[in-house]
Write a protein that holds these residues in place. Structure first.
Motif, short mmCIF file in Angstrom:
data_model
loop_
_atom_site.label_atom_id
_atom_site.label_comp_id
_atom_site.label_asym_id
_atom_site.label_seq_id
_atom_site.Cartn_x
_atom_site.Cartn_y
_atom_site.Cartn_z
N HIS A 16 0.80 -1.23 0.00
CA HIS A 16 0.00 0.00 0.00
C HIS A 16 0.83 1.27 0.00
N ALA A 17 2.11 1.19 0.34
CA ALA A 17 2.90 2.39 0.64
C ALA A 17 2.91 3.41 -0.48
N ALA A 18 2.90 2.96 -1.72
CA ALA A 18 3.04 3.89 -2.84
C ALA A 18 1.71 4.48 -3.31
N VAL A 19 0.63 4.07 -2.69
CA VAL A 19 -0.70 4.49 -3.14
C VAL A 19 -1.17 5.68 -2.31
N PRO A 25 -7.49 1.74 3.27
CA PRO A 25 -7.40 0.41 2.66
C PRO A 25 -6.40 -0.50 3.36
N LEU A 26 -5.27 0.06 3.80
CA LEU A 26 -4.28 -0.75 4.52
C LEU A 26 -4.85 -1.25 5.83
N LEU A 27 -5.49 -0.38 6.58
CA LEU A 27 -6.08 -0.80 7.87
C LEU A 27 -7.14 -1.87 7.66
N HIS A 28 -7.96 -1.70 6.64
CA HIS A 28 -8.98 -2.73 6.36
C HIS A 28 -8.32 -4.06 6.02
N ASP A 29 -7.25 -4.02 5.24
CA ASP A 29 -6.57 -5.27 4.88
C ASP A 29 -5.96 -5.94 6.11
N GLU A 47 5.19 5.03 9.85
CA GLU A 47 6.47 5.19 9.15
C GLU A 47 6.33 4.81 7.67
N GLY A 48 5.64 3.70 7.42
CA GLY A 48 5.51 3.21 6.05
C GLY A 48 4.71 4.13 5.15
N LEU A 49 3.76 4.85 5.73
CA LEU A 49 2.91 5.74 4.93
C LEU A 49 3.30 7.21 5.11
#
Ligand code: FES
Length: 154
Positions: A16-19, A25-29, A47-49
């Motif tokens: 997800h980082a580049a989106v 969406p990341l939390l839902h996943d 950090e990743g986002l």
């Protein structure tokens, strides 16, 4: 967070980082994959986002879809809203509490079962209603309740 959870979180952050707008969406996943958002993952997600920890924590704690607690293996989410109250959920709740040794809102220490309140599943005419491991159940009294207790609670 277990090693498996840690690897899953790292994999999902990378995906997800580049989106743009990736946080929800990341939390839902993560929630879907693990059943919760590990507290230890919040800083890594930030950090990743390239977000602040406060931003991520604020979103996780704002939405009811996300939880920071590891869920029990079996979950009974009993509807405590008005229509189910009128259809006898208090008796259903009392029987579930007696059979499980839990009060509504509690989880066994071994994470084998949780008994949680929830508010209206849209099954008002067929209450008392619940989600059992995410599956809707209606008319939870009499034999249906006895079957649920025999299958899930004991
Ligand atoms: S009030 Fe219980 S399902 Fe609507």
């Amino acid at each position: 967070m277990t090693e498996i959870d840690d690897a899953d979180v790292s994999d999902l952050i990378l995906r997800h980082a580049a989106v743009k707008g990736a946080l929800l969406p990341l939390l839902h996943d993560i929630q879907h994959r693990l059943g919760y958002i590990p507290q230890a993952a919040v800083a890594r997600i930030a950090e990743g986002l390239n977000l602040s920890i406060a931003d991520v924590h604020g979103v996780v704690t704002f939405y009811a879809d996300f939880t920071l607690e590891r869920p029990a293996r079996r979950r009974i989410q009993l509807c405590m809203a008005e229509a189910c109250q009128a259809r006898g959920v208090a008796d259903t709740c009392a029987k579930l509490e007696a059979a499980s040794g839990l009060k509504i809102g509690e989880t066994r220490a071994d994470l084998s079962l949780s008994l949680e309140p929830i508010y209206c599943l849209g099954l008002c005419a067929t209450g008392p209603a619940a989600l059992v491991d995410g599956a809707p159940q209606a008319r939870l009294n009499g034999q249906r309740l006895d079957a649920l207790i025999g299958e899930v609670v004991r």
